[in-house]
Design an enzyme around this catalytic site. Structure first.
Site, PDB file in Angstrom:
ATOM      1  N   ARG A  25       0.843  -1.214   0.000  1.00 22.63           N
ATOM      2  CA  ARG A  25       0.000   0.000   0.000  1.00 22.63           C
ATOM      3  C   ARG A  25       0.873   1.257   0.000  1.00 22.63           C
ATOM      4  NH1 ARG A  25      -2.584  -3.728  -0.691  1.00 22.63           N
ATOM      5  NH2 ARG A  25      -4.604  -4.322   0.176  1.00 22.63           N
TER       6      ARG A  25
ATOM      7  N   SER B  88     -10.737  -0.363   3.722  1.00 26.88           N
ATOM      8  CA  SER B  88      -9.871  -0.509   4.901  1.00 26.88           C
ATOM      9  C   SER B  88      -9.348   0.858   5.322  1.00 26.88           C
ATOM     10  CB  SER B  88      -8.669  -1.391   4.575  1.00 26.88           C
ATOM     11  OG  SER B  88      -9.122  -2.613   4.060  1.00 26.88           O
TER      12      SER B  88
ATOM     13  N   GLU C  22      -4.539   3.973   6.192  1.00 24.21           N
ATOM     14  CA  GLU C  22      -4.305   3.752   4.761  1.00 24.21           C
ATOM     15  C   GLU C  22      -4.952   4.907   3.981  1.00 24.21           C
ATOM     16  OE1 GLU C  22      -5.231  -0.269   3.255  1.00 24.21           O
ATOM     17  OE2 GLU C  22      -6.222   0.719   1.581  1.00 24.21           O
TER      18      GLU C  22
HETATM   19  C1  FAD Z   1     -15.411  -0.192  -0.442  1.00 23.18           C
HETATM   20  C2  FAD Z   1     -13.935   0.065  -0.716  1.00 23.18           C
HETATM   21  C3  FAD Z   1     -13.087  -1.015  -0.873  1.00 23.18           C
HETATM   22  C4  FAD Z   1     -11.713  -0.814  -1.123  1.00 23.18           C
HETATM   23  N1  FAD Z   1     -10.915  -1.903  -1.288  1.00 23.18           N
HETATM   24  C5  FAD Z   1      -9.602  -1.744  -1.577  1.00 23.18           C
HETATM   25  C6  FAD Z   1      -8.753  -2.874  -1.785  1.00 23.18           C
HETATM   26  O1  FAD Z   1      -9.190  -4.027  -1.738  1.00 23.18           O
HETATM   27  N2  FAD Z   1      -7.444  -2.649  -2.045  1.00 23.18           N
HETATM   28  C7  FAD Z   1      -6.923  -1.397  -2.132  1.00 23.18           C
HETATM   29  O2  FAD Z   1      -5.724  -1.272  -2.387  1.00 23.18           O
HETATM   30  N3  FAD Z   1      -7.703  -0.308  -1.944  1.00 23.18           N
HETATM   31  C8  FAD Z   1      -9.019  -0.451  -1.659  1.00 23.18           C
HETATM   32  N4  FAD Z   1      -9.823   0.661  -1.468  1.00 23.18           N
HETATM   33  C9  FAD Z   1      -9.221   2.000  -1.511  1.00 23.18           C
HETATM   34  C10 FAD Z   1      -9.357   2.721  -2.887  1.00 23.18           C
HETATM   35  O3  FAD Z   1     -10.307   2.091  -3.671  1.00 23.18           O
HETATM   36  C11 FAD Z   1      -8.019   2.754  -3.632  1.00 23.18           C
HETATM   37  O4  FAD Z   1      -7.037   3.368  -2.865  1.00 23.18           O
HETATM   38  C12 FAD Z   1      -8.144   3.507  -4.973  1.00 23.18           C
HETATM   39  O5  FAD Z   1      -6.974   3.318  -5.733  1.00 23.18           O
HETATM   40  C13 FAD Z   1      -8.391   4.995  -4.786  1.00 23.18           C
HETATM   41  O6  FAD Z   1      -8.724   5.527  -6.047  1.00 23.18           O
HETATM   42  P1  FAD Z   1      -9.425   6.928  -6.211  1.00 23.18           P
HETATM   43  O7  FAD Z   1      -9.451   7.239  -7.650  1.00 23.18           O
HETATM   44  O8  FAD Z   1     -10.747   6.910  -5.535  1.00 23.18           O
HETATM   45  O9  FAD Z   1      -8.404   7.867  -5.457  1.00 23.18           O
HETATM   46  P2  FAD Z   1      -8.724   9.141  -4.555  1.00 23.18           P
HETATM   47  O10 FAD Z   1      -9.409   8.701  -3.305  1.00 23.18           O
HETATM   48  O11 FAD Z   1      -9.388  10.186  -5.351  1.00 23.18           O
HETATM   49  O12 FAD Z   1      -7.234   9.607  -4.197  1.00 23.18           O
HETATM   50  C14 FAD Z   1      -6.413   8.812  -3.387  1.00 23.18           C
HETATM   51  C15 FAD Z   1      -5.000   9.413  -3.376  1.00 23.18           C
HETATM   52  O13 FAD Z   1      -4.419   9.275  -4.667  1.00 23.18           O
HETATM   53  C16 FAD Z   1      -4.122  10.565  -5.208  1.00 23.18           C
HETATM   54  N5  FAD Z   1      -4.491  10.502  -6.630  1.00 23.18           N
HETATM   55  C17 FAD Z   1      -5.699  10.177  -7.161  1.00 23.18           C
HETATM   56  N6  FAD Z   1      -5.644  10.177  -8.490  1.00 23.18           N
HETATM   57  C18 FAD Z   1      -4.369  10.523  -8.821  1.00 23.18           C
HETATM   58  C19 FAD Z   1      -3.685  10.715 -10.042  1.00 23.18           C
HETATM   59  N7  FAD Z   1      -4.290  10.544 -11.242  1.00 23.18           N
HETATM   60  N8  FAD Z   1      -2.383  11.096  -9.995  1.00 23.18           N
HETATM   61  C20 FAD Z   1      -1.745  11.272  -8.815  1.00 23.18           C
HETATM   62  N9  FAD Z   1      -2.338  11.108  -7.628  1.00 23.18           N
HETATM   63  C21 FAD Z   1      -3.639  10.726  -7.635  1.00 23.18           C
HETATM   64  C22 FAD Z   1      -4.949  11.550  -4.450  1.00 23.18           C
HETATM   65  O14 FAD Z   1      -4.339  12.838  -4.458  1.00 23.18           O
HETATM   66  C23 FAD Z   1      -4.975  10.914  -3.070  1.00 23.18           C
HETATM   67  O15 FAD Z   1      -3.788  11.197  -2.370  1.00 23.18           O
HETATM   68  C24 FAD Z   1     -11.198   0.488  -1.212  1.00 23.18           C
HETATM   69  C25 FAD Z   1     -12.083   1.589  -1.061  1.00 23.18           C
HETATM   70  C26 FAD Z   1     -13.426   1.382  -0.823  1.00 23.18           C
HETATM   71  C27 FAD Z   1     -14.352   2.553  -0.685  1.00 23.18           C
END
Ligand code: FAD
Length: 350
Positions: A175, A250, A346
């Site tokens: 992570r 998480s 996380e």
């Molecule tokens: C129900 C649920 C289940 C989940 N299960 C998992 C799992 O099994 N495994 C796991 O690893 N994660 C899990 N997650 C966490 C999440 O889905 C991941 O971390 C995902 O990659 C976040 O993507 P996002 O586009 O929503 O990012 P955001 O929440 O919008 O951003 C997260 C971070 O990434 C940065 N960011 C976003 N996009 C970019 C970009 N294009 N360039 C640079 N930085 C960027 C943001 O600035 C921020 O710091 C889960 C979340 C939920 C709600």
């Protein structure tokens, strides 16, 4: 600087740029926060135009599934909506696929499975965008993004320069990546290139839950589509759907620690679960530690710990980011007091 920004706002007619923009629909925790300036980039040139507004700081937002807003963010919220999926190289048994950073991760997984490309099926139904996937090296059911990663392209926010990052440049860990360390808040990932198998797929059913679900589904020789379906079934039964209950999955990382720490915990809890790490250390499930401290299913005001999985903090409705943060740190302190292990969030707390 603000007056200059407003002039520029008028000069970029195609772009969605808004002032005092509500972020509630843009974060899966369902927290009410307001962006001073919000810009949505559909292309790299949109992104560069948004940076030319001169509004700082810039926070790059994907699907908002890993952020907790504890206040109205200052500066510019830059939403990455750059789409596109392209096969850029074809090998005998694999393809390299370049995906726009704004593509929805699960839509891309479905595309890969439907086209018979293997490698990401265990990562089905992870919310968020492709561009955010390398940031925390998303992982689930024995597979991490780093296992299929080739390279990515990103715009440096300070200069607007495009930079290509190799696998080594990204410094992937559990992570974790360069983008959570030295590169934190400095880049917007515009595309990610992954290597997927075309045949002789490496079916990974090392997790007992997947094996059990396949058995229940009557599948003995699983295809990548079977594995994807099983993962979707498991996740839907265990995790709250953000469309119904606000959450970020998480909330904490599973702590990695010395074996001696586990042995000390085992004197009180002989059946303490753990996973052996290649370097001799162990990983202890944070959900188990939190559950032993009595938090599972507990409600505190408008927030709480999910009844089926203690690792997930939820918004019962109307929770503020501060409320969720307070609960998270109460849990961290309680686990530390009981087990001598300090949990690390996380989720990105803003
Ligand atoms: C129900 C649920 C289940 C989940 N299960 C998992 C799992 O099994 N495994 C796991 O690893 N994660 C899990 N997650 C966490 C999440 O889905 C991941 O971390 C995902 O990659 C976040 O993507 P996002 O586009 O929503 O990012 P955001 O929440 O919008 O951003 C997260 C971070 O990434 C940065 N960011 C976003 N996009 C970019 C970009 N294009 N360039 C640079 N930085 C960027 C943001 O600035 C921020 O710091 C889960 C979340 C939920 C709600």
């Amino acid at each position: 600087m603000f007056a200059r920004s407003l002039t520029l706002l008028a000069c970029i007619p195609q772009m969605n740029i808004q002032k005092n923009f509500p972020l509630l629909p843009h974060n899966t925790f369902g927290i009410a926060a307001t962006a001073k300036i919000f810009a949505e980039a559909l292309t790299v040139s949109d992104l560069l135009n948004a940076l030319r507004l001169g509004v700082r700081p810039v926070f790059v937002l994907g699907g908002g599934s890993n952020v907790l807003f504890t206040h109205d963010p200052a500066g510019l919220i830059l939403k990455n909506s750059i789409h596109g999926i392209e096969i850029v190289r074809v090998f005998k048994n694999k393809v390299w696929v370049k995906i726009g950073g704004g593509e929805v991760w699960h839509d891309f997984v479905l595309w890969a499975v439907q086209n018979g490309y293997g490698g990401v099926e265990n990562l089905s139904l992870i919310p968020g965008t492709v561009g955010a996937a390398p940031v925390q090296n998303i992982g689930a059911y024995g597979v991490e993004l780093k296992d299929v990663f080739v390279s990515l392209e990103a715009i440096e926010l300070a200069t607007g320069a495009m930079r290509r990052f190799s696998h080594a440049d990204c410094q992937f860990g559990y992570r974790d990546s360069f983008f959570k360390k030295e590169g934190k808040g400095k880049y917007c990932i515009t595309s990610v290139t992954l290597s997927l198998t075309r045949e002789r797929h490496r079916i990974n059913i090392s997790y007992g839950d997947i094996r059990k679900t396949l058995e229940t589904n009557g599948v003995s020789q699983p295809t990548i589509a079977d594995v994807s379906r099983a993962v979707v079934q498991i996740r839907s039964s265990k995790l709250p759907d953000p469309a119904k209950i606000g959450n970020c999955g998480s909330f904490f990382k599973n702590p990695e620690t010395e074996r001696a720490v586990l042995e000390r915990i085992q004197t009180m809890y002989p059946k303490a679960p753990h996973f052996d790490l290649p370097d001799g250390r162990v990983k202890i499930p944070a959900g188990w530690l939190i559950e032993q401290c009595g938090w599972k299913g507990k409600r505190v005001g408008n927030t709480g710990c999910y009844e089926k999985q203690a690792l997930v903090l939820i918004n019962h409705g109307g929770a503020t980011g501060e409320e969720v943060k307070k609960l998270a740190f109460a849990i961290i302190d309680s686990v530390e007091k009981t087990f001598g292990l300090r949990l690390e969030p996380e989720v990105n707390i803003l």
